[in-house]
Motif scaffolding. Structure first.
Motif, PDB file in Angstrom:
ATOM      1  N   LYS A 313       0.834  -1.217   0.000  1.00 33.97           N
ATOM      2  CA  LYS A 313       0.000   0.000   0.000  1.00 33.97           C
ATOM      3  C   LYS A 313       0.866   1.264   0.000  1.00 33.97           C
ATOM      4  O   LYS A 313       0.562   2.231  -0.689  1.00 33.97           O
ATOM      5  N   GLN A 314       1.950   1.196   0.765  1.00 27.17           N
ATOM      6  CA  GLN A 314       2.879   2.344   0.784  1.00 27.17           C
ATOM      7  C   GLN A 314       3.446   2.598  -0.611  1.00 27.17           C
ATOM      8  O   GLN A 314       3.471   3.738  -1.086  1.00 27.17           O
ATOM      9  N   GLN A 315       3.899   1.513  -1.253  1.00 26.30           N
ATOM     10  CA  GLN A 315       4.488   1.645  -2.594  1.00 26.30           C
ATOM     11  C   GLN A 315       3.448   2.174  -3.585  1.00 26.30           C
ATOM     12  O   GLN A 315       3.749   3.023  -4.414  1.00 26.30           O
ATOM     13  N   LEU A 316       2.233   1.648  -3.468  1.00 26.54           N
ATOM     14  CA  LEU A 316       1.169   2.084  -4.393  1.00 26.54           C
ATOM     15  C   LEU A 316       0.868   3.570  -4.227  1.00 26.54           C
ATOM     16  O   LEU A 316       0.666   4.285  -5.211  1.00 26.54           O
ATOM     17  N   SER A 317       0.847   4.031  -2.978  1.00 27.25           N
ATOM     18  CA  SER A 317       0.451   5.426  -2.751  1.00 27.25           C
ATOM     19  C   SER A 317       1.516   6.408  -3.265  1.00 27.25           C
ATOM     20  O   SER A 317       1.241   7.589  -3.416  1.00 27.25           O
ATOM     21  N   LYS A 323      -5.571   8.712  -6.838  1.00 25.08           N
ATOM     22  CA  LYS A 323      -6.424   9.516  -5.957  1.00 25.08           C
ATOM     23  C   LYS A 323      -6.414   8.943  -4.533  1.00 25.08           C
ATOM     24  O   LYS A 323      -6.259   9.666  -3.559  1.00 25.08           O
ATOM     25  N   GLU A 324      -6.564   7.635  -4.431  1.00 27.41           N
ATOM     26  CA  GLU A 324      -6.591   7.015  -3.091  1.00 27.41           C
ATOM     27  C   GLU A 324      -6.216   5.539  -3.162  1.00 27.41           C
ATOM     28  O   GLU A 324      -6.577   4.848  -4.121  1.00 27.41           O
ATOM     29  N   VAL A 325      -5.499   5.084  -2.131  1.00 30.75           N
ATOM     30  CA  VAL A 325      -5.239   3.643  -1.976  1.00 30.75           C
ATOM     31  C   VAL A 325      -5.938   3.232  -0.693  1.00 30.75           C
ATOM     32  O   VAL A 325      -5.717   3.838   0.350  1.00 30.75           O
ATOM     33  N   ARG A 326      -6.813   2.233  -0.766  1.00 34.95           N
ATOM     34  CA  ARG A 326      -7.514   1.837   0.465  1.00 34.95           C
ATOM     35  C   ARG A 326      -7.619   0.312   0.583  1.00 34.95           C
ATOM     36  O   ARG A 326      -7.329  -0.419  -0.356  1.00 34.95           O
ATOM     37  N   GLY A 327      -8.048  -0.115   1.756  1.00 35.32           N
ATOM     38  CA  GLY A 327      -8.175  -1.546   2.002  1.00 35.32           C
ATOM     39  C   GLY A 327      -7.324  -1.965   3.185  1.00 35.32           C
ATOM     40  O   GLY A 327      -6.680  -1.132   3.836  1.00 35.32           O
ATOM     41  N   ARG A 328      -7.355  -3.271   3.451  1.00 33.93           N
ATOM     42  CA  ARG A 328      -6.562  -3.813   4.551  1.00 33.93           C
ATOM     43  C   ARG A 328      -5.881  -5.080   4.080  1.00 33.93           C
ATOM     44  O   ARG A 328      -6.462  -5.842   3.289  1.00 33.93           O
ATOM     45  N   GLY A 329      -4.680  -5.335   4.607  1.00 33.84           N
ATOM     46  CA  GLY A 329      -3.956  -6.546   4.214  1.00 33.84           C
ATOM     47  C   GLY A 329      -3.784  -6.583   2.714  1.00 33.84           C
ATOM     48  O   GLY A 329      -3.346  -5.601   2.094  1.00 33.84           O
ATOM     49  N   LEU A 330      -4.206  -7.703   2.118  1.00 37.68           N
ATOM     50  CA  LEU A 330      -4.059  -7.845   0.662  1.00 37.68           C
ATOM     51  C   LEU A 330      -5.411  -7.757  -0.046  1.00 37.68           C
ATOM     52  O   LEU A 330      -5.655  -8.437  -1.046  1.00 37.68           O
ATOM     53  N   MET A 331      -6.287  -6.923   0.498  1.00 37.29           N
ATOM     54  CA  MET A 331      -7.554  -6.586  -0.172  1.00 37.29           C
ATOM     55  C   MET A 331      -7.494  -5.086  -0.417  1.00 37.29           C
ATOM     56  O   MET A 331      -7.798  -4.285   0.469  1.00 37.29           O
ATOM     57  N   ILE A 332      -7.037  -4.711  -1.608  1.00 33.44           N
ATOM     58  CA  ILE A 332      -6.638  -3.319  -1.842  1.00 33.44           C
ATOM     59  C   ILE A 332      -7.376  -2.737  -3.044  1.00 33.44           C
ATOM     60  O   ILE A 332      -7.498  -3.387  -4.093  1.00 33.44           O
ATOM     61  N   GLY A 333      -7.836  -1.492  -2.883  1.00 31.80           N
ATOM     62  CA  GLY A 333      -8.441  -0.765  -3.998  1.00 31.80           C
ATOM     63  C   GLY A 333      -7.600   0.459  -4.309  1.00 31.80           C
ATOM     64  O   GLY A 333      -7.159   1.161  -3.400  1.00 31.80           O
ATOM     65  N   VAL A 334      -7.359   0.687  -5.597  1.00 30.02           N
ATOM     66  CA  VAL A 334      -6.601   1.870  -6.000  1.00 30.02           C
ATOM     67  C   VAL A 334      -7.524   2.721  -6.856  1.00 30.02           C
ATOM     68  O   VAL A 334      -7.958   2.290  -7.929  1.00 30.02           O
ATOM     69  N   GLU A 335      -7.836   3.912  -6.348  1.00 29.93           N
ATOM     70  CA  GLU A 335      -8.752   4.782  -7.090  1.00 29.93           C
ATOM     71  C   GLU A 335      -7.978   5.833  -7.879  1.00 29.93           C
ATOM     72  O   GLU A 335      -7.079   6.492  -7.351  1.00 29.93           O
ATOM     73  N   PHE A 336      -8.326   5.979  -9.140  1.00 27.42           N
ATOM     74  CA  PHE A 336      -7.700   6.966 -10.034  1.00 27.42           C
ATOM     75  C   PHE A 336      -8.710   8.065 -10.343  1.00 27.42           C
ATOM     76  O   PHE A 336      -9.914   7.862 -10.209  1.00 27.42           O
ATOM     77  N   VAL A 363     -11.837   2.422 -10.024  1.00 23.22           N
ATOM     78  CA  VAL A 363     -11.100   1.647  -9.002  1.00 23.22           C
ATOM     79  C   VAL A 363     -10.569   0.322  -9.551  1.00 23.22           C
ATOM     80  O   VAL A 363     -11.319  -0.489 -10.091  1.00 23.22           O
ATOM     81  N   LEU A 364      -9.269   0.132  -9.372  1.00 19.66           N
ATOM     82  CA  LEU A 364      -8.607  -1.133  -9.688  1.00 19.66           C
ATOM     83  C   LEU A 364      -8.634  -1.972  -8.403  1.00 19.66           C
ATOM     84  O   LEU A 364      -8.253  -1.490  -7.345  1.00 19.66           O
ATOM     85  N   ARG A 365      -9.100  -3.219  -8.517  1.00 19.55           N
ATOM     86  CA  ARG A 365      -9.210  -4.066  -7.324  1.00 19.55           C
ATOM     87  C   ARG A 365      -8.063  -5.075  -7.333  1.00 19.55           C
ATOM     88  O   ARG A 365      -7.892  -5.813  -8.294  1.00 19.55           O
ATOM     89  N   LEU A 366      -7.291  -5.083  -6.236  1.00 23.01           N
ATOM     90  CA  LEU A 366      -6.109  -5.950  -6.171  1.00 23.01           C
ATOM     91  C   LEU A 366      -6.268  -7.005  -5.079  1.00 23.01           C
ATOM     92  O   LEU A 366      -6.476  -6.669  -3.909  1.00 23.01           O
ATOM     93  N   LEU A 367      -6.193  -8.263  -5.469  1.00 19.72           N
ATOM     94  CA  LEU A 367      -6.384  -9.372  -4.536  1.00 19.72           C
ATOM     95  C   LEU A 367      -5.376 -10.482  -4.839  1.00 19.72           C
ATOM     96  O   LEU A 367      -5.735 -11.565  -5.307  1.00 19.72           O
ATOM     97  N   PRO A 368      -4.083 -10.202  -4.579  1.00 14.71           N
ATOM     98  CA  PRO A 368      -3.070 -11.231  -4.873  1.00 14.71           C
ATOM     99  C   PRO A 368      -3.160 -12.384  -3.876  1.00 14.71           C
ATOM    100  O   PRO A 368      -3.803 -12.244  -2.828  1.00 14.71           O
ATOM    101  N   PRO A 369      -2.491 -13.515  -4.154  1.00 14.36           N
ATOM    102  CA  PRO A 369      -2.459 -14.602  -3.165  1.00 14.36           C
ATOM    103  C   PRO A 369      -1.827 -14.119  -1.864  1.00 14.36           C
ATOM    104  O   PRO A 369      -0.988 -13.211  -1.874  1.00 14.36           O
ATOM    105  N   LEU A 370      -2.204 -14.739  -0.760  1.00 11.18           N
ATOM    106  CA  LEU A 370      -1.733 -14.271   0.553  1.00 11.18           C
ATOM    107  C   LEU A 370      -0.251 -14.599   0.790  1.00 11.18           C
ATOM    108  O   LEU A 370       0.335 -14.098   1.740  1.00 11.18           O
TER     109      LEU A 370
END
Ligand SMILES: Cc1ncc(COP(=O)(O)O)c(C=O)c1O
Length: 395
Positions: A313-317, A323-336, A363-370
């Motif tokens: 999340k830090q790298q993404l932001s 516009k915004e990076v949100r979510g918790r753990g590896l359930m992440i949304g990136v809004e442009f 919003v790009l939805r990111l859900l990589p393997p844990l």
């Protein structure tokens, strides 16, 4: 013996697939860890997991071995016989999730588990009105669809349920409706997935839980997308330290094997025939889901989701144009500040990276393997940088 029908004449055998899915131009033929290998000979980094399903990585050896061994013995028998594999799964789930005192009912898909949750809530308190939230998604069977905030999917036959949609995090609205005393259940995704990775405030969840108790309404947490360790706790609602009456699970719990379940507090007393399923909790499904739990535990994947998720999340932001990076753990949304359709396409075609969409077009939805590593998230960031550069040049 009849030879396999490999070369069907398309003019003679022309049954069509019911065309409801817009398809990506990808044909995966093999998958391993965080990668899928496609018919075009290319390797793709998978940060989507086929709609948030891949939790322990594609084709994890422990998972493959356990399912293969089980299939050699018995793959299926219905719920009319003893099946100790169900108890093995339930014990492991209770231990890992902290819900040892709850009961589990097995089904096969997320929508079914929501359907059963709503039905059990209504059996429990005799009421039928349900509260859901704007942008919620709970599935496409009738009750699940009625609490999904998308009229487009509803046929006339689905429109009879009494459902009230409340604004996201609107505590006053929730209080007002619950105070009427006629609400059967409140159904919440603690982190909305398809709605665009929107995280309910912990305080909102705590108050909602309290209000449900006060007004004899059942609190259902839909953890179909956010459960199985994805957010850095076993369940996303555990960040708020609440205990819902009912929890639904599916997707990542089976890592691709169709598996779902509804967890019910000890207040729910079952009777024969109240719920049922032919396939739910079968031998292969329980083996698959138990293997997922074992890998989550052995490889400390909840910890990894937390650690790598924070770093990612830090790298993404730090990326431009975000516009915004949100979510918790590896359930992440990136809004442009723009629709992501072309960017996502570019990521697939030019960077060989697969991502997800949501009901919010920006919003790009990111859900990589844990079990993703920081190295793989760096690879993703690099791909995003390239794609964003191209996006800017071509605008
Ligand atoms: C939160 C949530 N609930 C329910 C469902 C429905 O699950 P299924 O497609 O397995 O029926 C989904 C699917 O995306 C979901 O994300």
């Amino acid at each position: 013996m009849r030879p396999p029908d490999l070369n069907l004449n398309p003019l003679t055998f022309n049954m069509e697939i019911f065309n409801v899915y817009p398809l990506l131009d990808l044909e995966p033929v093999k998958a391993k860890g965080a990668y899928v290998y496609c018919q075009d000979g290319k390797r793709y980094l998978d940060f989507y997991g086929g709609h948030a399903v891949i939790s322990i990585g594609h084709s994890h050896p422990h998972y493959v071995n356990k399912i293969s061994d089980q299939l050699q013995n018995i793959g299926f028998y219905s719920n009319s016989v003893q099946n100790p594999l169900q108890k093995i799964f339930a014990n492991k789930l209770g231990e890992i999730s902290g819900y040892e005192d709850y009961q589990v009912f097995f089904s096969n898909s997320g929508a079914e588990s929501v359907e059963n949750a709503l039905k059990m809530a209504s059996f429990h308190n005799g009421k039928s009105k349900v509260i859901s939230f704007d942008k919620a998604f709970h599935g496409r069977t009738s009750n699940a669809l009625s609490v999904t905030d998308n009229e487009k999917y509803q046929a006339p036959i689905n429109q009879d349920n009494e459902v009230i949609f409340i604004d996201f995090n609107d505590l006053a609205g929730l209080d007002r409706e619950l105070s009427k005393g006629d609400v059967c259940a409140v159904v919440i995704e603690p982190i909305q997935g398809i709605g665009g990775i929107r995280v309910f405030d912990d305080v909102f969840l705590q108050q909602a839980s309290q209000l449900c108790r006060e007004h004899n309404a059942v609190l259902i947490c839909d953890e179909i997308q956010s459960g199985a360790g994805r957010t850095g706790k076993f369940f996303a609602h555990q960040h708020a330290e609440i205990k819902p009456d009912i929890i639904t699970i599916a997707k990542g719990m089976g890592n691709g094997f169709p598996f779902a379940a509804t967890l019910l507090s000890p207040d729910f007393e079952p009777w024969y025939g109240q719920l049922g399923s032919t396939f739910g909790g079968n031998h292969l499904a329980c083996t698959a889901a138990t293997a997922v739990l074992e890998v989550i535990e052995d490889e400390q994947l909840i910890h990894n989701a937390n650690e790598v998720g924070k770093y990612f999340k830090q790298q993404l932001s730090r990326l431009p144009q975000i516009k915004e990076v949100r979510g918790r753990g590896l359930m992440i949304g990136v809004e442009f500040p723009f629709p992501i359709k072309k960017l996502r396409q570019r990521l697939i075609e030019e960077e060989q990276v697969v991502t997800g969409v949501s009901s919010n077009p920006n919003v790009l939805r990111l859900l990589p393997p844990l079990n993703i590593s920081k190295k793989e998230t760096d690879q993703f960031i690099n791909a995003m940088q390239n794609a964003l550069k191209q996006h800017q040049l071509l605008q």
